[in-house]
Design a protein around this motif. Structure first.
Motif, PDB file in Angstrom:
ATOM      1  N   THR A  79       0.808  -1.223   0.000  1.00  0.00           N
ATOM      2  CA  THR A  79       0.000   0.000   0.000  1.00  0.00           C
ATOM      3  C   THR A  79       0.838   1.268   0.000  1.00  0.00           C
ATOM      4  O   THR A  79       0.333   2.356  -0.268  1.00  0.00           O
ATOM      5  CB  THR A  79      -0.918   0.039   1.235  1.00  0.00           C
ATOM      6  N   ASN A  80       2.103   1.136   0.348  1.00  0.00           N
ATOM      7  CA  ASN A  80       3.019   2.269   0.496  1.00  0.00           C
ATOM      8  C   ASN A  80       2.580   3.219   1.614  1.00  0.00           C
ATOM      9  O   ASN A  80       2.995   4.384   1.652  1.00  0.00           O
ATOM     10  CB  ASN A  80       3.138   3.058  -0.814  1.00  0.00           C
ATOM     11  N   LEU A  81       1.761   2.707   2.538  1.00  0.00           N
ATOM     12  CA  LEU A  81       1.411   3.485   3.719  1.00  0.00           C
ATOM     13  C   LEU A  81       2.505   3.301   4.767  1.00  0.00           C
ATOM     14  O   LEU A  81       3.259   2.334   4.743  1.00  0.00           O
ATOM     15  CB  LEU A  81       0.069   3.014   4.304  1.00  0.00           C
ATOM     16  N   ALA A 129      -8.383  -4.348  -1.748  1.00  0.00           N
ATOM     17  CA  ALA A 129      -9.235  -3.463  -0.948  1.00  0.00           C
ATOM     18  C   ALA A 129      -8.394  -2.484  -0.147  1.00  0.00           C
ATOM     19  O   ALA A 129      -8.716  -1.291  -0.062  1.00  0.00           O
ATOM     20  CB  ALA A 129     -10.114  -4.294  -0.022  1.00  0.00           C
ATOM     21  N   MET A 130      -7.298  -2.967   0.439  1.00  0.00           N
ATOM     22  CA  MET A 130      -6.445  -2.093   1.235  1.00  0.00           C
ATOM     23  C   MET A 130      -5.660  -1.133   0.361  1.00  0.00           C
ATOM     24  O   MET A 130      -5.366  -0.005   0.762  1.00  0.00           O
ATOM     25  CB  MET A 130      -5.502  -2.926   2.101  1.00  0.00           C
ATOM     26  N   ALA A 148      -1.030   5.474   8.142  1.00  0.00           N
ATOM     27  CA  ALA A 148      -0.336   4.217   8.427  1.00  0.00           C
ATOM     28  C   ALA A 148      -1.268   3.018   8.321  1.00  0.00           C
ATOM     29  O   ALA A 148      -2.471   3.118   8.579  1.00  0.00           O
ATOM     30  CB  ALA A 148       0.286   4.265   9.821  1.00  0.00           C
ATOM     31  N   LEU A 149      -0.686   1.891   7.952  1.00  0.00           N
ATOM     32  CA  LEU A 149      -1.395   0.613   7.939  1.00  0.00           C
ATOM     33  C   LEU A 149      -1.148  -0.056   9.289  1.00  0.00           C
ATOM     34  O   LEU A 149      -0.010  -0.352   9.644  1.00  0.00           O
ATOM     35  CB  LEU A 149      -0.875  -0.269   6.801  1.00  0.00           C
ATOM     36  N   LEU A 150      -2.230  -0.301  10.048  1.00  0.00           N
ATOM     37  CA  LEU A 150      -2.080  -0.867  11.385  1.00  0.00           C
ATOM     38  C   LEU A 150      -2.408  -2.351  11.443  1.00  0.00           C
ATOM     39  O   LEU A 150      -2.073  -3.021  12.424  1.00  0.00           O
ATOM     40  CB  LEU A 150      -2.971  -0.113  12.381  1.00  0.00           C
ATOM     41  N   ALA A 156      -4.895   4.100   9.744  1.00  0.00           N
ATOM     42  CA  ALA A 156      -5.120   5.247  10.628  1.00  0.00           C
ATOM     43  C   ALA A 156      -4.435   6.478  10.066  1.00  0.00           C
ATOM     44  O   ALA A 156      -3.419   6.382   9.365  1.00  0.00           O
ATOM     45  CB  ALA A 156      -4.607   4.954  12.036  1.00  0.00           C
ATOM     46  N   VAL A 157      -5.003   7.620  10.401  1.00  0.00           N
ATOM     47  CA  VAL A 157      -4.448   8.904   9.972  1.00  0.00           C
ATOM     48  C   VAL A 157      -4.194   9.740  11.219  1.00  0.00           C
ATOM     49  O   VAL A 157      -5.108   9.979  12.010  1.00  0.00           O
ATOM     50  CB  VAL A 157      -5.419   9.660   9.042  1.00  0.00           C
ATOM     51  N   LEU A 158      -2.961  10.160  11.393  1.00  0.00           N
ATOM     52  CA  LEU A 158      -2.614  11.081  12.475  1.00  0.00           C
ATOM     53  C   LEU A 158      -2.516  12.464  11.871  1.00  0.00           C
ATOM     54  O   LEU A 158      -1.662  12.721  11.025  1.00  0.00           O
ATOM     55  CB  LEU A 158      -1.284  10.677  13.119  1.00  0.00           C
ATOM     56  N   ALA A 159      -3.406  13.348  12.297  1.00  0.00           N
ATOM     57  CA  ALA A 159      -3.482  14.671  11.673  1.00  0.00           C
ATOM     58  C   ALA A 159      -3.641  15.756  12.719  1.00  0.00           C
ATOM     59  O   ALA A 159      -4.108  15.503  13.833  1.00  0.00           O
ATOM     60  CB  ALA A 159      -4.662  14.722  10.705  1.00  0.00           C
TER      61      ALA A 159
END
Length: 216
Positions: A79-81, A129-130, A148-150, A156-159
């Motif tokens: 996913t490159n997340l 899907a991911m 990030a891929l958890l 999740a997105v930290l913003a």
């Protein structure tokens, strides 16, 4: 000594610093050497713990801490997340910044969690899907947020908290649903569950929260 090594390793994995870990060792030593105390009040002396106990815990803490750094990749290949390890690092920075500003981290940043129900999906379609979820999140959160891929079906997105954060969260949910609907194998997938997780009071609690989310 094996138990102390396990304690040192566990504290490192939980995000505790070396000073905090050694304080725990001192507290444990104080309890074990003051068995006659009845009122439950025991003074902890950080310098009282024997060197052999401190050394065992400190070495295990260092091994776990630096081992995690050596093995941590910053992005997930498909996913490159960003990875869970990277998001932990970003959270550490957020909490240090909050401490400097003298405000709770929950007032400056937010953690958006997106979960897909892939129970009816198998094989390559689960991975696709991911990939689609990751692409949608990057499109919506394109201003330097940490995405990030958890877990196999959790991102999740930290913003930073700003007036437009809520609107972007809603847009992300709609866009992910739209992207999934394009793939015939994913049309039956339920709408993504998008929820806001309030950042806890401490960095250690935040690490525990990430661990819990990743296991969901």
């Amino acid at each position: 000594m094996k138990a102390l090594s396990g304690l040192g390793r566990a504290r490192a994995e939980a995000g505790a610093g070396l000073d905090e870990t050694l304080t725990d060792i001192a507290a444990l030593h104080a309890v074990l050497t003051n068995v006659d105390v009845r009122d439950g009040l025991i003074a902890t002396d950080p310098n009282a713990a024997p060197t052999r106990l401190v050394r065992a815990a400190a070495l295990a803490w260092a091994e776990a801490s630096f081992g995690e750094l050596r093995n941590a990749e910053t992005t997930e290949n498909l996913t490159n997340l960003a990875t869970l390890a990277y998001l932990r690092t970003r959270l550490s920075e957020v909490y240090r910044q909050a401490t400097r500003l003298g405000v709770p981290a929950a007032e400056t940043h937010a953690l958006l969690v997106v979960t897909l129900d892939l129970s009816a999906v198998t094989g390559w379609a689960r991975l696709m899907a991911m990939v689609l979820l990751a692409d949608a999140l990057r499109e919506v959160f394109d201003g330097g947020e940490s995405i990030a891929l958890l877990g196999p079906s959790v991102a999740a997105v930290l913003a930073e908290r700003d007036p437009g954060f809520g609107d972007r969260a809603l847009s992300a949910g709609w866009l992910i649903t739209e992207r999934l609907a394009v793939d015939p194998q994913l049309k039956s997938t339920n709408r993504p569950i998008v929820r806001l997780e309030r950042l806890p009071a401490t960095q250690e609690e935040a690490r525990t929260l990430l661990h819990s989310i990743s296991r969901a």
